[in-house]
Scaffold this motif. Structure first.
Motif, PDB file in Angstrom:
ATOM      1  N   SER A   1       0.919  -1.125   0.062  1.00 38.73           N
ATOM      2  CA  SER A   1      -0.100  -0.085  -0.017  1.00 38.73           C
ATOM      3  C   SER A   1       0.744   1.094   0.005  1.00 38.73           C
ATOM      4  CB  SER A   1      -1.256   0.292   1.359  1.00 38.73           C
ATOM      5  OG  SER A   1      -0.228   0.195   2.358  1.00 38.73           O
ATOM      6  N   ASN A   2       0.081   2.623  -0.123  1.00 37.01           N
ATOM      7  CA  ASN A   2       0.937   3.269   0.006  1.00 37.01           C
ATOM      8  C   ASN A   2       1.794   3.745   1.290  1.00 37.01           C
ATOM      9  OD1 ASN A   2       0.561   4.083  -3.059  1.00 37.01           O
ATOM     10  ND2 ASN A   2      -1.039   5.318  -2.569  1.00 37.01           N
ATOM     11  N   MET A   3       0.981   3.690   2.179  1.00 33.01           N
ATOM     12  CA  MET A   3       1.295   4.038   3.345  1.00 33.01           C
ATOM     13  C   MET A   3       2.304   2.808   3.751  1.00 33.01           C
ATOM     14  SD  MET A   3       0.501   5.651   6.343  1.00 33.01           S
ATOM     15  CE  MET A   3      -0.907   6.343   6.483  1.00 33.01           C
ATOM     16  N   GLU A   4       2.869   2.090   3.528  1.00 35.12           N
ATOM     17  CA  GLU A   4       3.499   0.827   3.901  1.00 35.12           C
ATOM     18  C   GLU A   4       4.599   1.143   3.496  1.00 35.12           C
ATOM     19  OE1 GLU A   4       1.803  -3.538   4.271  1.00 35.12           O
ATOM     20  OE2 GLU A   4       0.674  -2.476   3.412  1.00 35.12           O
ATOM     21  N   ASN A   5       4.690   1.712   1.278  1.00 28.23           N
ATOM     22  CA  ASN A   5       5.609   2.211   1.033  1.00 28.23           C
ATOM     23  C   ASN A   5       6.262   3.956   1.208  1.00 28.23           C
ATOM     24  OD1 ASN A   5       5.922   0.337  -0.978  1.00 28.23           O
ATOM     25  ND2 ASN A   5       4.260   1.654  -2.736  1.00 28.23           N
ATOM     26  N   PHE A   6       5.335   4.656   2.546  1.00 28.92           N
ATOM     27  CA  PHE A   6       5.900   5.337   2.931  1.00 28.92           C
ATOM     28  C   PHE A   6       6.122   5.447   3.671  1.00 28.92           C
ATOM     29  CE2 PHE A   6       4.414   9.556   5.062  1.00 28.92           C
ATOM     30  CZ  PHE A   6       5.727  10.653   4.345  1.00 28.92           C
ATOM     31  N   ILE A   7       6.038   4.495   4.834  1.00 29.79           N
ATOM     32  CA  ILE A   7       7.228   3.660   6.071  1.00 29.79           C
ATOM     33  C   ILE A   7       8.250   3.342   5.740  1.00 29.79           C
ATOM     34  CG2 ILE A   7       6.702   2.606   7.952  1.00 29.79           C
ATOM     35  CD1 ILE A   7       3.615   2.972   7.989  1.00 29.79           C
ATOM     36  N   GLN A   8       8.580   2.343   4.377  1.00 26.87           N
ATOM     37  CA  GLN A   8       9.252   2.192   4.591  1.00 26.87           C
ATOM     38  C   GLN A   8      10.529   3.221   3.925  1.00 26.87           C
ATOM     39  OE1 GLN A   8      10.599  -1.161   5.174  1.00 26.87           O
ATOM     40  NE2 GLN A   8      12.836   0.065   4.587  1.00 26.87           N
ATOM     41  N   PHE A   9      10.107   4.535   2.465  1.00 22.33           N
ATOM     42  CA  PHE A   9      10.659   5.371   3.025  1.00 22.33           C
ATOM     43  C   PHE A   9      11.638   6.080   4.023  1.00 22.33           C
ATOM     44  CE2 PHE A   9      10.175   9.974   2.274  1.00 22.33           C
ATOM     45  CZ  PHE A   9      11.367  10.562   1.255  1.00 22.33           C
ATOM     46  N   ILE A  10      10.471   6.419   4.830  1.00 20.21           N
ATOM     47  CA  ILE A  10      10.881   7.442   5.969  1.00 20.21           C
ATOM     48  C   ILE A  10      12.158   6.115   6.816  1.00 20.21           C
ATOM     49  CG2 ILE A  10       9.942   7.633   8.434  1.00 20.21           C
ATOM     50  CD1 ILE A  10       7.283   8.054   7.620  1.00 20.21           C
ATOM     51  N   LEU A  11      11.942   4.774   6.439  1.00 22.97           N
ATOM     52  CA  LEU A  11      12.720   3.881   7.243  1.00 22.97           C
ATOM     53  C   LEU A  11      13.957   4.292   7.323  1.00 22.97           C
ATOM     54  CD1 LEU A  11      11.027   1.125   8.450  1.00 22.97           C
ATOM     55  CD2 LEU A  11      11.304   2.954   9.804  1.00 22.97           C
ATOM     56  N   ASP A  12      14.103   4.189   5.298  1.00 26.74           N
ATOM     57  CA  ASP A  12      14.864   4.370   4.745  1.00 26.74           C
ATOM     58  C   ASP A  12      16.254   5.366   4.693  1.00 26.74           C
ATOM     59  OD1 ASP A  12      14.919   1.900   3.674  1.00 26.74           O
ATOM     60  OD2 ASP A  12      13.774   2.981   2.102  1.00 26.74           O
ATOM     61  N   LEU A  13      14.926   6.433   4.572  1.00 26.50           N
ATOM     62  CA  LEU A  13      15.430   8.242   4.633  1.00 26.50           C
ATOM     63  C   LEU A  13      16.454   8.150   6.413  1.00 26.50           C
ATOM     64  CD1 LEU A  13      15.370  10.903   3.967  1.00 26.50           C
ATOM     65  CD2 LEU A  13      13.310  11.221   5.782  1.00 26.50           C
TER      66      LEU A  13
END
Length: 131
Positions: free
Chosen positions: A1-13
């Motif tokens: 989902s978009n939210m899961e992708n966004f959370i992964q983006f935050i963790l990577d950041l």
């Protein structure tokens, strides 16, 4: 989902930009243990219609959005949550006072970093358009 992708983006950041402030603790571990409210605050900033939620044991905060609960795992593993209406009551307990990213609270540092990324993307697009 978009939210899961966004959370992964935050963790990577956070792994890329702020790892030295957490080391040797893994980023995901921090957001599941101690930093849960910081992650939820970032999600709330971008999805203001969502809600903070707390688990049965009252030891973990997550984010409810469109009937799904999210934390650093993506979709949260626990099933029983209640909506938190007064965040101020929780901040003393869950606000992690020991950890700062570049002298900012983690959620503030993450929001600032995302803003800077956004600004750079916009600038690059403008350069292409203006050529």
């Amino acid at each position: 989902s978009n939210m899961e992708n966004f959370i992964q983006f935050i963790l990577d950041l956070v792994s890329d930009e702020f790892y030295q402030y957490l080391s040797p603790v893994p980023v995901k571990y921090y957001f599941l243990n101690g930093g849960c409210l910081e992650l939820a605050k970032v999600l709330k900033h971008y999805y203001p219609e969502g809600d903070y939620v707390i688990n049965d044991r009252k030891d973990h905060i997550a984010f409810l959005y469109q009937k799904q609960v999210y934390d650093a795992n993506g979709i949260a593993e626990e099933s029983k949550w209640e909506i938190v209406h007064h965040l101020s009551e929780l901040e003393d307990y869950y606000g992690n006072k020991e950890i700062y990213f570049e002298h900012l609270l983690p959620h503030q540092a993450i929001l600032k970093e995302i803003d800077e990324i956004d600004a750079n993307i916009v600038k690059k697009m403008q350069k292409k358009i203006n050529k």
